[in-house]
Scaffold this motif. Structure first.
Motif, PDB file in Angstrom:
ATOM      1  N   ASP A 125      10.617 -26.901 -23.559  1.00 27.67           N
ATOM      2  CA  ASP A 125      11.207 -27.801 -22.565  1.00 27.67           C
ATOM      3  C   ASP A 125      11.556 -27.054 -21.287  1.00 27.67           C
ATOM      4  O   ASP A 125      11.335 -27.553 -20.180  1.00 27.67           O
ATOM      5  CB  ASP A 125      12.460 -28.468 -23.130  1.00 27.67           C
ATOM      6  N   LYS A 126      12.111 -25.853 -21.428  1.00 32.05           N
ATOM      7  CA  LYS A 126      12.497 -25.086 -20.246  1.00 32.05           C
ATOM      8  C   LYS A 126      11.282 -24.551 -19.508  1.00 32.05           C
ATOM      9  O   LYS A 126      11.291 -24.434 -18.276  1.00 32.05           O
ATOM     10  CB  LYS A 126      13.444 -23.959 -20.642  1.00 32.05           C
ATOM     11  N   ARG A 127      10.226 -24.229 -20.251  1.00 38.08           N
ATOM     12  CA  ARG A 127       8.989 -23.806 -19.592  1.00 38.08           C
ATOM     13  C   ARG A 127       8.403 -24.960 -18.767  1.00 38.08           C
ATOM     14  O   ARG A 127       7.920 -24.767 -17.646  1.00 38.08           O
ATOM     15  CB  ARG A 127       7.966 -23.330 -20.621  1.00 38.08           C
ATOM     16  N   SER A 128       8.474 -26.162 -19.347  1.00 41.66           N
ATOM     17  CA  SER A 128       7.971 -27.328 -18.635  1.00 41.66           C
ATOM     18  C   SER A 128       8.813 -27.605 -17.391  1.00 41.66           C
ATOM     19  O   SER A 128       8.277 -27.925 -16.321  1.00 41.66           O
ATOM     20  CB  SER A 128       7.977 -28.549 -19.563  1.00 41.66           C
TER      21      SER A 128
ATOM     22  N   GLN B 252       7.838 -25.332 -14.612  1.00 39.78           N
ATOM     23  CA  GLN B 252       6.624 -25.782 -13.931  1.00 39.78           C
ATOM     24  C   GLN B 252       6.917 -26.977 -13.028  1.00 39.78           C
ATOM     25  O   GLN B 252       6.391 -27.070 -11.915  1.00 39.78           O
ATOM     26  CB  GLN B 252       5.562 -26.158 -14.977  1.00 39.78           C
ATOM     27  N   ASP B 253       7.781 -27.884 -13.494  1.00 35.86           N
ATOM     28  CA  ASP B 253       8.152 -29.047 -12.679  1.00 35.86           C
ATOM     29  C   ASP B 253       8.783 -28.613 -11.361  1.00 35.86           C
ATOM     30  O   ASP B 253       8.455 -29.146 -10.292  1.00 35.86           O
ATOM     31  CB  ASP B 253       9.142 -29.943 -13.443  1.00 35.86           C
ATOM     32  N   ARG B 254       9.704 -27.657 -11.442  1.00 35.86           N
ATOM     33  CA  ARG B 254      10.378 -27.183 -10.229  1.00 35.86           C
ATOM     34  C   ARG B 254       9.383 -26.571  -9.248  1.00 35.86           C
ATOM     35  O   ARG B 254       9.427 -26.822  -8.043  1.00 35.86           O
ATOM     36  CB  ARG B 254      11.460 -26.165 -10.584  1.00 35.86           C
ATOM     37  N   ALA B 255       8.492 -25.748  -9.789  1.00 35.31           N
ATOM     38  CA  ALA B 255       7.533 -25.068  -8.918  1.00 35.31           C
ATOM     39  C   ALA B 255       6.548 -26.044  -8.280  1.00 35.31           C
ATOM     40  O   ALA B 255       6.135 -25.861  -7.128  1.00 35.31           O
ATOM     41  CB  ALA B 255       6.777 -24.002  -9.723  1.00 35.31           C
TER      42      ALA B 255
ATOM     43  N   ARG C 151      -8.051 -41.086 -16.369  1.00 34.78           N
ATOM     44  CA  ARG C 151      -6.795 -40.672 -16.985  1.00 34.78           C
ATOM     45  C   ARG C 151      -6.235 -39.449 -16.253  1.00 34.78           C
ATOM     46  O   ARG C 151      -6.944 -38.784 -15.504  1.00 34.78           O
ATOM     47  CB  ARG C 151      -7.006 -40.327 -18.467  1.00 34.78           C
ATOM     48  N   TYR C 152      -4.949 -39.177 -16.523  1.00 33.77           N
ATOM     49  CA  TYR C 152      -4.305 -37.986 -15.981  1.00 33.77           C
ATOM     50  C   TYR C 152      -4.010 -37.001 -17.108  1.00 33.77           C
ATOM     51  O   TYR C 152      -3.658 -37.405 -18.211  1.00 33.77           O
ATOM     52  CB  TYR C 152      -2.988 -38.334 -15.291  1.00 33.77           C
ATOM     53  N   ALA C 153      -4.137 -35.727 -16.803  1.00 31.08           N
ATOM     54  CA  ALA C 153      -3.721 -34.669 -17.726  1.00 31.08           C
ATOM     55  C   ALA C 153      -2.618 -33.869 -17.045  1.00 31.08           C
ATOM     56  O   ALA C 153      -2.656 -33.651 -15.828  1.00 31.08           O
ATOM     57  CB  ALA C 153      -4.889 -33.752 -18.078  1.00 31.08           C
ATOM     58  N   ARG C 154      -1.618 -33.474 -17.832  1.00 31.01           N
ATOM     59  CA  ARG C 154      -0.521 -32.676 -17.284  1.00 31.01           C
ATOM     60  C   ARG C 154      -0.928 -31.207 -17.279  1.00 31.01           C
ATOM     61  O   ARG C 154      -1.255 -30.635 -18.310  1.00 31.01           O
ATOM     62  CB  ARG C 154       0.728 -32.848 -18.128  1.00 31.01           C
ATOM     63  N   ALA C 155      -0.903 -30.593 -16.110  1.00 33.52           N
ATOM     64  CA  ALA C 155      -1.368 -29.213 -15.972  1.00 33.52           C
ATOM     65  C   ALA C 155      -0.191 -28.245 -15.887  1.00 33.52           C
ATOM     66  O   ALA C 155       0.958 -28.645 -15.675  1.00 33.52           O
ATOM     67  CB  ALA C 155      -2.242 -29.073 -14.735  1.00 33.52           C
TER      68      ALA C 155
END
Length: 261
Positions: free
Chosen positions: A31-34, A37-40, A55-59
């Motif tokens: 969760d913290k790694r994700s 990435q969200d912040r960056a 479709r979309y993929a989360r990168a």
């Protein structure tokens, strides 16, 4: 000479970059790694790769140190139908991992490798960001629920999960001790209107306010109905100390077993 250059970036001609420029902190949860990435990227909805079928993929961005060249390279990675895809984005030379992730996301966006995820036609959310919050607030098996259940199990308690304490009453409790008539609820701060952490939505505020009020009213009526049926009802907010909550549940269960309640 190693260390920051006059322009503020790292010069690594004579040595390897610092580990803090590319390595994640040890023990960082998924969760913290994700969240990192969200912040960056500037938001979870900005981490989308548009696939061929719409479709979309989360990168995510992976930073790798190549010792032979003393360079950090950034790669965009995502999964499509169980297969991991990867594309080279750029070299980075920032002093911190956060700076290098932000640079890589910026470069990936400039190269149209990622896009902003769009709301599906049937969505009722006012924005992709709101939809992400709604999706993160799961209806069952939330992290607080799992933590409470684990704490109860360590205390030797056995229970049922996600069932109706009273079959004819369409209300489901998170943890249930059927024989002892003890029902436990872990209420999420967002959906149940926590007085400490709930913040009214800026968009469609009236509609959201009514939704939260309806949830609160439903919680209150559930508690009353169960107590009238002879049940002990315990409610905890997700932000509370769940180890302490588990101890409170244990005390109530033991009291019920001993017949003192």
């Amino acid at each position: 000479m190693t260390g920051p250059t006059a322009g503020g970036r790292q010069g690594w001609n004579d040595g390897l970059p610092s580990a803090k420029a590319y390595k994640a902190r040890p023990g960082l949860s998924r969760d913290k790694r994700s969240a990192e990435q969200d912040r960056a990227a500037g938001g979870r909805h900005r981490r989308a790769v548009l696939l061929d079928d719409g479709r979309y993929a989360r990168a995510s961005i992976q930073l790798r140190l190549y010792r032979s060249t003393r360079r950090i390279r950034a790669y965009l990675r995502w999964s499509d139908k169980g297969e991991t895809e990867e594309k080279y984005v750029c070299e980075t030379d920032g002093a911190t991992r956060a700076a290098n992730l932000a640079l890589a996301w910026s470069k990936a966006r400039a190269a149209a490798m990622v896009v902003d995820e769009q709301l599906p036609p049937a969505s009722t959310a006012s924005s992709v960001a709101v939809r992400a919050v709604m999706s993160a607030n799961k209806g069952k098996d939330t992290k607080p629920e799992l933590l409470l259940r684990a704490a109860l199990y360590r205390k030797g308690l056995r229970y049922r999960i996600g069932i109706r304490p009273v079959p004819d009453l369409r209300r489901t409790a998170d943890v249930v001790f059927p024989k002892l008539k003890v029902a436990v609820f872990v209420d999420g701060c967002f959906w149940h209107g926590c007085p400490d952490h709930y913040r009214p939505a800026k968009k469609s505020g009236e509609a959201w306010g009514q939704k939260i009020k309806d949830n609160r009213d439903r919680d209150a009526s559930t508690t009353v109905a169960l107590r009238e049926a002879g049940w002990e009802v315990l409610r905890f907010w997700e932000h509370e100390d769940l180890e302490q909550a588990a101890e409170e549940v244990r005390a109530v269960v033991e009291d019920r077993r001993s017949g003192s309640r």
